[in-house]
Write an enzyme that holds these catalytic residues in place. Structure first.
Site, PDB file in Angstrom:
ATOM      1  N   SER A  22       0.844  -1.202   0.000  1.00 59.60           N
ATOM      2  CA  SER A  22       0.000   0.000   0.000  1.00 59.60           C
ATOM      3  C   SER A  22       0.880   1.253   0.000  1.00 59.60           C
ATOM      4  CB  SER A  22      -0.883  -0.026   1.249  1.00 59.60           C
ATOM      5  OG  SER A  22      -2.030   0.769   1.095  1.00 59.60           O
ATOM      6  N   PRO A  23       0.410   2.324  -0.644  1.00 58.23           N
ATOM      7  CA  PRO A  23       1.216   3.559  -0.608  1.00 58.23           C
ATOM      8  C   PRO A  23       1.323   4.099   0.814  1.00 58.23           C
ATOM      9  CG  PRO A  23      -0.993   3.987  -1.468  1.00 58.23           C
ATOM     10  CD  PRO A  23      -0.862   2.494  -1.318  1.00 58.23           C
ATOM     11  N   CYS A  25       3.477   7.172   2.921  1.00 63.87           N
ATOM     12  CA  CYS A  25       4.455   8.264   2.983  1.00 63.87           C
ATOM     13  C   CYS A  25       5.570   7.922   3.943  1.00 63.87           C
ATOM     14  CB  CYS A  25       3.782   9.535   3.497  1.00 63.87           C
ATOM     15  SG  CYS A  25       2.688  10.269   2.305  1.00 63.87           S
ATOM     16  N   ALA A  62       2.315   8.529  -1.717  1.00 61.10           N
ATOM     17  CA  ALA A  62       1.767   9.756  -2.287  1.00 61.10           C
ATOM     18  C   ALA A  62       2.896  10.647  -2.777  1.00 61.10           C
ATOM     19  CB  ALA A  62       0.939  10.495  -1.232  1.00 61.10           C
ATOM     20  N   GLN A 104       1.648   6.432  -6.755  1.00 63.21           N
ATOM     21  CA  GLN A 104       0.433   7.173  -6.422  1.00 63.21           C
ATOM     22  C   GLN A 104       0.692   8.667  -6.619  1.00 63.21           C
ATOM     23  OE1 GLN A 104      -0.886   7.748  -2.259  1.00 63.21           O
ATOM     24  NE2 GLN A 104      -2.819   6.813  -2.868  1.00 63.21           N
ATOM     25  N   TYR A 185      -7.451  14.615   1.055  1.00 62.07           N
ATOM     26  CA  TYR A 185      -6.542  15.408   0.229  1.00 62.07           C
ATOM     27  C   TYR A 185      -7.327  16.062  -0.909  1.00 62.07           C
ATOM     28  CZ  TYR A 185      -3.109  13.257   3.217  1.00 62.07           C
ATOM     29  OH  TYR A 185      -2.407  12.867   4.341  1.00 62.07           O
ATOM     30  N   ARG A 233      -7.607   5.648  -5.877  1.00 61.89           N
ATOM     31  CA  ARG A 233      -7.854   5.415  -4.444  1.00 61.89           C
ATOM     32  C   ARG A 233      -8.927   6.369  -3.972  1.00 61.89           C
ATOM     33  NH1 ARG A 233      -4.130   3.864   0.762  1.00 61.89           N
ATOM     34  NH2 ARG A 233      -4.318   1.827  -0.233  1.00 61.89           N
ATOM     35  N   GLY A 332      -0.489  -2.327   4.336  1.00 63.97           N
ATOM     36  CA  GLY A 332       0.283  -1.167   4.762  1.00 63.97           C
ATOM     37  C   GLY A 332       1.210  -1.523   5.913  1.00 63.97           C
ATOM     38  N   ARG A 333       0.698  -1.309   7.128  1.00 59.82           N
ATOM     39  CA  ARG A 333       1.547  -1.483   8.313  1.00 59.82           C
ATOM     40  C   ARG A 333       2.145  -2.880   8.456  1.00 59.82           C
ATOM     41  NH1 ARG A 333      -2.955   1.332  11.823  1.00 59.82           N
ATOM     42  NH2 ARG A 333      -4.106   0.197  10.212  1.00 59.82           N
TER      43      ARG A 333
END
Ligand SMILES: Cc1cc2nc3c(=O)[nH]c(=O)nc-3n(C[C@H](O)[C@H](O)[C@H](O)COP(=O)(O)O)c2cc1C
Length: 363
Positions: A22-23, A25, A62, A104, A185, A233, A332-333
């Site tokens: 997963s994207p 930052c 991102a 992304q 965003y 997304r 992700g995590r």
């Protein structure tokens, strides 16, 4: 019946499995000087480790389509040639490790110009690394400085900025581009009546609020090759309509279903279903809080769907894929904790992990 390790073909692209990075930052780029916004050694190590760890696709975090589109001054960006060259090396390294490289593209809108989260994440003033944020209207996200309302000419320039960043992403070797329209965003802030109170053609009803995001999708699709996929997304909900005590107009799952239909007509191939971000509201704590919305969208719209969020158990991941809740899963995590989570999940599920060739022959 597909498993998480069944190839997924989208347009002419074969993605070797359905468990993807997963994207996320990392706030680790230079904030000034020639390398501003370019991936550096940290990004190379971080992303190639997850590619070698078995991810079918690695989605770069991102990435600002313009300097003012970054969340923080430390975000990646893709608006100049130095950045394009550096991303080229990164995309190649991800491919060489067996994963499809994706990126992304984002504009942070009214949530831009903040410090690294581990330094407090506060709004940065213009005289100290920060800049004036922008949005559909002038309402600030609580705790942030107020954005400037975008004019029609500025909206048109942003549509062009997304398209130009997509051209650069293609030149760098990325095979998937994802438009970030989630998490409060810029594009999500136009979709949601929580943040968009304009009374012109870019606000008001559903048609007005979806106009700018659809223009971005059109502009990106126009420059992205026919044989490669465009992902989108979304936040499937603002989590306001679900709360009987909160009667604010908001972005709902029903809106997402309609928007996903339109986005598909405009050339989006996969809807990546996240949630929240326009307002600080309580988020459900149950495990399937986001995957159930993904499943609903997949059942109602003829589009591929990815689910994400709190998927940290290989058996559940397998169930989500085999029961058709989603076509693919973003992790992700779990991948921050363990770069080889996906290869380890393969072992747990009785599948052969995908090691890079330098290791595979020896194992
Ligand atoms: C450190 C961090 C950074 C993130 N950055 C992004 C981002 O750049 N773009 C995005 O769409 N989501 C971002 N997210 C959200 C994740 O992509 C993912 O949707 C979320 O963490 C839920 O998945 P998980 O439970 O597997 O972590 C971020 C999450 C984390 C933890």
């Amino acid at each position: 019946m597909p498993t998480p390790f069944t190839t997924l073909r989208i347009r002419d692209l074969d993605i070797p499995n359905r468990l993807w990075m997963s994207p996320m930052c990392t706030y680790s780029a230079d904030w000034d000087g020639a390398a501003t916004g370019s991936p550096n050694d940290f990004h190379f190590a971080h992303y190639t480790a997850r590619a070698a760890g078995g991810a079918g696709l690695v989605m770069i975090e991102a990435t600002g389509v313009r300097a003012d589109g970054r969340i923080s001054p430390y975000d990646l960006g893709l608006w100049n040639d130095t950045q394009t060259t550096s991303f080229g090396r990164l995309a190649l390294a991800i491919s060489a490790s067996g994963a499809v490289p994706g990126i992304q593209l984002a504009h942070a809108g009214r949530k831009a110009s903040v410090d690294k989260p581990w330094l407090g994440g506060d709004s940065l003033p213009e005289d100290s690394r920060g800049w004036q944020s922008v949005g559909p209207s002038t309402h600030p996200f609580p705790g942030y400085t107020a954005p400037a309302e975008l004019s029609h000419a500025e909206i048109a320039a942003l549509v062009t900025a997304f398209a130009e960043a997509a051209v650069r992403a293609l030149a760098a070797g990325f095979q998937v581009v994802e438009v970030h329209a989630a998490h409060g965003y810029l594009l999500h802030s136009f979709l949601s009546p929580v943040s968009n109170t304009r009374d012109d053609s870019y606000g008001g009803d559903f048609e007005g609020r979806t106009r700018f995001p659809l223009q971005v999708i059109d502009a990106v699709r126009k420059v992205w090759p026919e044989d490669l996929p465009v992902f989108l997304r979304v936040s499937t909900t603002d989590w306001i309509a679900e709360n009987p005590a909160d009667d604010r107009p908001s972005w709902t799952v029903e809106d997402t279903i309609e928007f996903a239909r339109l986005a598909t007509e405009h050339g989006v191939d996969l809807v990546d279903c996240s949630s929240g971000g326009t307002a600080p509201v309580p988020i459900p704590r149950d495990r399937d809080y986001q995957t159930r919305n993904a499943a609903r969208i997949r059942s109602e719209v003829a589009v591929k769907v990815a689910a994400v969020g709190r998927i940290s158990d290989p058996e559940w991941a397998a169930e989500l894929i085999s029961t058709g809740h989603a076509d693919a899963l973003f992790l992700g995590r779990p991948l921050l904790r363990d770069a080889s989570w996906i290869n380890n999940a393969a072992t747990t599920l009785g599948e052969r992990p995908r090691f890079v060739e330098q290791y595979d022959y020896a194992l």
